[in-house]
Design a protein around this motif. Structure first.
Motif, PDB file in Angstrom:
ATOM      1  N   ALA A  97       0.875  -1.034   0.024  1.00 51.51           N
ATOM      2  CA  ALA A  97      -0.053  -0.108   0.190  1.00 51.51           C
ATOM      3  C   ALA A  97       0.825   1.159  -0.014  1.00 51.51           C
ATOM      4  CB  ALA A  97      -0.981  -0.147   1.308  1.00 51.51           C
ATOM      5  N   GLU A  98       0.454   2.421  -0.548  1.00 52.86           N
ATOM      6  CA  GLU A  98       0.941   3.584  -0.613  1.00 52.86           C
ATOM      7  C   GLU A  98      -0.014   4.638  -0.329  1.00 52.86           C
ATOM      8  OE1 GLU A  98       3.885   4.522  -3.979  1.00 52.86           O
ATOM      9  OE2 GLU A  98       2.584   3.178  -4.966  1.00 52.86           O
ATOM     10  N   THR A  99       0.798   5.485   0.131  1.00 52.25           N
ATOM     11  CA  THR A  99      -0.110   6.963   0.776  1.00 52.25           C
ATOM     12  C   THR A  99       0.851   7.974   0.922  1.00 52.25           C
ATOM     13  OG1 THR A  99      -1.877   7.710   1.889  1.00 52.25           O
ATOM     14  CG2 THR A  99      -0.229   6.620   3.208  1.00 52.25           C
ATOM     15  N   SER A 100       0.125   9.367   0.740  1.00 50.78           N
ATOM     16  CA  SER A 100       0.894  10.467   1.287  1.00 50.78           C
ATOM     17  C   SER A 100       0.283  11.041   2.360  1.00 50.78           C
ATOM     18  CB  SER A 100       0.947  11.339   0.099  1.00 50.78           C
ATOM     19  OG  SER A 100       1.499  10.935  -1.218  1.00 50.78           O
ATOM     20  N   PHE A 101       1.133  11.834   3.210  1.00 45.69           N
ATOM     21  CA  PHE A 101       0.635  12.652   4.182  1.00 45.69           C
ATOM     22  C   PHE A 101       1.215  14.045   4.302  1.00 45.69           C
ATOM     23  CE2 PHE A 101       1.191  14.401   8.525  1.00 45.69           C
ATOM     24  CZ  PHE A 101      -0.150  14.167   9.117  1.00 45.69           C
ATOM     25  N   PRO A 102       0.261  14.906   4.135  1.00 44.89           N
ATOM     26  CA  PRO A 102      -1.078  14.966   4.206  1.00 44.89           C
ATOM     27  C   PRO A 102      -1.799  14.326   2.816  1.00 44.89           C
ATOM     28  CG  PRO A 102      -0.380  17.143   4.606  1.00 44.89           C
ATOM     29  CD  PRO A 102       0.716  16.364   3.941  1.00 44.89           C
ATOM     30  N   ALA A 103      -2.967  13.965   2.930  1.00 41.31           N
ATOM     31  CA  ALA A 103      -3.512  12.930   1.641  1.00 41.31           C
ATOM     32  C   ALA A 103      -3.557  13.904   0.633  1.00 41.31           C
ATOM     33  CB  ALA A 103      -4.551  12.554   2.260  1.00 41.31           C
ATOM     34  N   GLU A 104      -3.948  15.411   0.989  1.00 40.88           N
ATOM     35  CA  GLU A 104      -4.266  16.120  -0.308  1.00 40.88           C
ATOM     36  C   GLU A 104      -3.198  16.014  -1.379  1.00 40.88           C
ATOM     37  OE1 GLU A 104      -4.403  20.446   0.542  1.00 40.88           O
ATOM     38  OE2 GLU A 104      -3.410  20.119   2.653  1.00 40.88           O
ATOM     39  N   ASP A 119      -5.137  26.768  10.796  1.00 39.33           N
ATOM     40  CA  ASP A 119      -6.315  26.391  10.826  1.00 39.33           C
ATOM     41  C   ASP A 119      -6.111  24.748  10.434  1.00 39.33           C
ATOM     42  OD1 ASP A 119      -5.927  27.048   8.408  1.00 39.33           O
ATOM     43  OD2 ASP A 119      -8.095  26.818   7.966  1.00 39.33           O
ATOM     44  N   ARG A 120      -4.870  24.788   9.937  1.00 35.07           N
ATOM     45  CA  ARG A 120      -4.496  23.151   9.353  1.00 35.07           C
ATOM     46  C   ARG A 120      -3.892  22.061  10.395  1.00 35.07           C
ATOM     47  NH1 ARG A 120      -0.613  21.993   4.199  1.00 35.07           N
ATOM     48  NH2 ARG A 120      -1.597  20.092   3.731  1.00 35.07           N
ATOM     49  N   GLN A 121      -3.619  22.690  11.344  1.00 37.46           N
ATOM     50  CA  GLN A 121      -2.892  21.848  12.377  1.00 37.46           C
ATOM     51  C   GLN A 121      -3.647  20.655  12.981  1.00 37.46           C
ATOM     52  OE1 GLN A 121       0.613  21.798  12.491  1.00 37.46           O
ATOM     53  NE2 GLN A 121       0.462  23.366  10.986  1.00 37.46           N
ATOM     54  N   GLY A 122      -4.831  21.230  13.255  1.00 36.31           N
ATOM     55  CA  GLY A 122      -5.900  20.212  14.166  1.00 36.31           C
ATOM     56  C   GLY A 122      -6.312  19.347  12.987  1.00 36.31           C
ATOM     57  N   ARG A 123      -6.543  19.582  11.831  1.00 39.55           N
ATOM     58  CA  ARG A 123      -6.704  18.484  10.784  1.00 39.55           C
ATOM     59  C   ARG A 123      -5.633  17.691  10.532  1.00 39.55           C
ATOM     60  NH1 ARG A 123      -7.689  21.508   5.699  1.00 39.55           N
ATOM     61  NH2 ARG A 123      -6.975  23.403   6.755  1.00 39.55           N
ATOM     62  N   LEU A 124      -4.264  18.083  10.470  1.00 38.88           N
ATOM     63  CA  LEU A 124      -3.381  17.265  10.370  1.00 38.88           C
ATOM     64  C   LEU A 124      -3.022  16.472  11.344  1.00 38.88           C
ATOM     65  CD1 LEU A 124      -0.467  19.661   9.081  1.00 38.88           C
ATOM     66  CD2 LEU A 124      -1.432  17.917   7.803  1.00 38.88           C
ATOM     67  N   ASP A 134      -5.639   9.152  12.220  1.00 36.68           N
ATOM     68  CA  ASP A 134      -6.357   8.108  11.327  1.00 36.68           C
ATOM     69  C   ASP A 134      -5.712   7.241  10.511  1.00 36.68           C
ATOM     70  OD1 ASP A 134      -8.760   9.325  12.463  1.00 36.68           O
ATOM     71  OD2 ASP A 134      -9.164  10.403  10.826  1.00 36.68           O
ATOM     72  N   LEU A 135      -4.714   7.915   9.787  1.00 45.06           N
ATOM     73  CA  LEU A 135      -3.751   7.308   9.017  1.00 45.06           C
ATOM     74  C   LEU A 135      -2.801   6.059   9.953  1.00 45.06           C
ATOM     75  CD1 LEU A 135      -2.229   6.507   6.293  1.00 45.06           C
ATOM     76  CD2 LEU A 135      -0.678   8.213   6.756  1.00 45.06           C
ATOM     77  N   TYR A 169      11.429  17.390   3.804  1.00 46.10           N
ATOM     78  CA  TYR A 169      12.047  18.273   4.564  1.00 46.10           C
ATOM     79  C   TYR A 169      11.169  19.255   5.288  1.00 46.10           C
ATOM     80  CZ  TYR A 169      15.733  17.173   1.203  1.00 46.10           C
ATOM     81  OH  TYR A 169      16.586  16.338   0.688  1.00 46.10           O
ATOM     82  N   HIS A 170      10.008  18.974   5.558  1.00 43.36           N
ATOM     83  CA  HIS A 170       9.090  19.738   6.535  1.00 43.36           C
ATOM     84  C   HIS A 170       8.975  19.003   7.829  1.00 43.36           C
ATOM     85  CE1 HIS A 170       7.983  22.461   3.284  1.00 43.36           C
ATOM     86  NE2 HIS A 170       7.694  21.509   2.531  1.00 43.36           N
ATOM     87  N   THR A 171      10.001  19.289   8.841  1.00 46.89           N
ATOM     88  CA  THR A 171       9.919  18.402   9.911  1.00 46.89           C
ATOM     89  C   THR A 171       8.963  18.415  10.598  1.00 46.89           C
ATOM     90  OG1 THR A 171      11.419  20.119  10.906  1.00 46.89           O
ATOM     91  CG2 THR A 171      12.498  18.510   9.915  1.00 46.89           C
ATOM     92  N   GLU A 172       8.275  19.579  10.853  1.00 40.80           N
ATOM     93  CA  GLU A 172       7.173  20.009  11.458  1.00 40.80           C
ATOM     94  C   GLU A 172       5.888  18.972  11.237  1.00 40.80           C
ATOM     95  OE1 GLU A 172       8.483  22.217   9.698  1.00 40.80           O
ATOM     96  OE2 GLU A 172       9.407  23.636  10.977  1.00 40.80           O
ATOM     97  N   ILE A 173       5.795  18.842   9.740  1.00 37.12           N
ATOM     98  CA  ILE A 173       4.889  17.865   9.208  1.00 37.12           C
ATOM     99  C   ILE A 173       5.135  16.394   9.684  1.00 37.12           C
ATOM    100  CG2 ILE A 173       3.604  16.900   7.364  1.00 37.12           C
ATOM    101  CD1 ILE A 173       2.985  19.949   8.033  1.00 37.12           C
ATOM    102  N   ASP A 174       6.406  15.906   9.550  1.00 37.46           N
ATOM    103  CA  ASP A 174       6.852  14.732   9.770  1.00 37.46           C
ATOM    104  C   ASP A 174       6.585  14.423  11.125  1.00 37.46           C
ATOM    105  OD1 ASP A 174       7.578  14.289   7.313  1.00 37.46           O
ATOM    106  OD2 ASP A 174       9.677  14.160   7.554  1.00 37.46           O
ATOM    107  N   ALA A 175       6.827  15.413  12.008  1.00 29.88           N
ATOM    108  CA  ALA A 175       6.714  15.241  13.483  1.00 29.88           C
ATOM    109  C   ALA A 175       5.100  14.908  13.913  1.00 29.88           C
ATOM    110  CB  ALA A 175       7.062  16.448  14.391  1.00 29.88           C
ATOM    111  N   VAL A 176       4.307  15.368  13.368  1.00 29.82           N
ATOM    112  CA  VAL A 176       2.694  15.179  13.983  1.00 29.82           C
ATOM    113  C   VAL A 176       2.571  13.731  13.292  1.00 29.82           C
ATOM    114  CG1 VAL A 176       0.537  15.766  12.940  1.00 29.82           C
ATOM    115  CG2 VAL A 176       2.031  17.476  13.055  1.00 29.82           C
ATOM    116  N   LEU A 177       2.968  13.195  12.360  1.00 27.89           N
ATOM    117  CA  LEU A 177       2.884  11.863  11.894  1.00 27.89           C
ATOM    118  C   LEU A 177       3.599  10.786  12.532  1.00 27.89           C
ATOM    119  CD1 LEU A 177       1.474   9.830   9.869  1.00 27.89           C
ATOM    120  CD2 LEU A 177       3.397  10.088   8.287  1.00 27.89           C
ATOM    121  N   GLU A 178       4.898  11.412  12.762  1.00 22.41           N
ATOM    122  CA  GLU A 178       5.897  10.284  13.777  1.00 22.41           C
ATOM    123  C   GLU A 178       5.119  10.283  15.208  1.00 22.41           C
ATOM    124  OE1 GLU A 178      10.453  10.498  12.963  1.00 22.41           O
ATOM    125  OE2 GLU A 178       9.436  12.847  12.753  1.00 22.41           O
TER     126      GLU A 178
END
Length: 196
Positions: free
Chosen positions: A105-112, A127-132, A138-139, A156-165
């Protein structure tokens, strides 16, 4: 013809702006040849540029799209999932289509990102932080239900990676011995982490 021939021999994704500029460089060199009485200057400039890009083209890159596809083909099984937190999924998929592999399976984060490949969106909109965070939870839950390993491609966006990690760490354990560090300047990501 030069950009087409070069991209046919070695498909270029990350360096696409170089390919777009090849014909402009050729026109500039031709203009120099016509105006400069000495032919050595344009030949020297052309030789330096050719040597530089020739060196880049021949260097093996651990984390370019082709090597990533080969890495996934060698290590991922049908229960596993690959998660891309940047724009690297499309170029990797280009090479995966050419390799017989287990259908992981493959996916991207964020899904958009999957909705419009090539555009990352407004990463840091307040306003995007809560949704992320909700999307990451969910992911992680969906990936946990697959009972396979996770190959996380850190962008290269460590803040985004941190949310998923953070979300993944609640459901999985990172296998530190299988982490691949790519350094800077590679195919939209700089590290691969494996979770189980």
């Amino acid at each position: 013809a030069a950009p087409f021939a070069l991209s046919y021999v070695k498909p270029v994704f990350y360096s696409r702006f170089t390919i777009v500029g090849v014909h402009l460089f050729a026109l500039a060199v031709a203009g120099c040849v016509a105006r400069v009485s000495s032919w050595q200057v344009p030949v020297l400039v052309s030789a330096i540029v050719l040597a530089y890009y020739g060196h880049l083209a021949t260097q093996p890159k651990l984390c370019d799209a082709r090597m990533t596809a080969e890495y996934l083909a060698a290590h991922a099984s049908s229960a596993d999932s690959a998660v891309f937190t940047s724009l690297s999924r499309s170029p990797v998929d280009h090479y995966l289509r050419k390799i017989p592999i287990a259908p992981f399976a493959e996916t991207s984060f964020p899904a958009e990102i999957d909705a419009h490949p090539g555009y990352e969106g407004a990463w840091f909109a307040p306003d995007r932080q809560g949704r992320l965070q909700q999307e990451a939870e969910d992911l992680a839950l969906r990936l946990h239900q697959r009972h396979g390993r996770i190959f996380l491609f850190h962008g290269y966006h460590t803040e985004i990676d941190a949310v998923l990690e953070r979300a993944l760490s609640r459901q999985f354990r990172r296998i530190d011995g299988e982490t691949v560090n790519c350094g800077d300047g590679y195919c939209y990501y700089n590290k691969i982490s494996v979770y189980e």
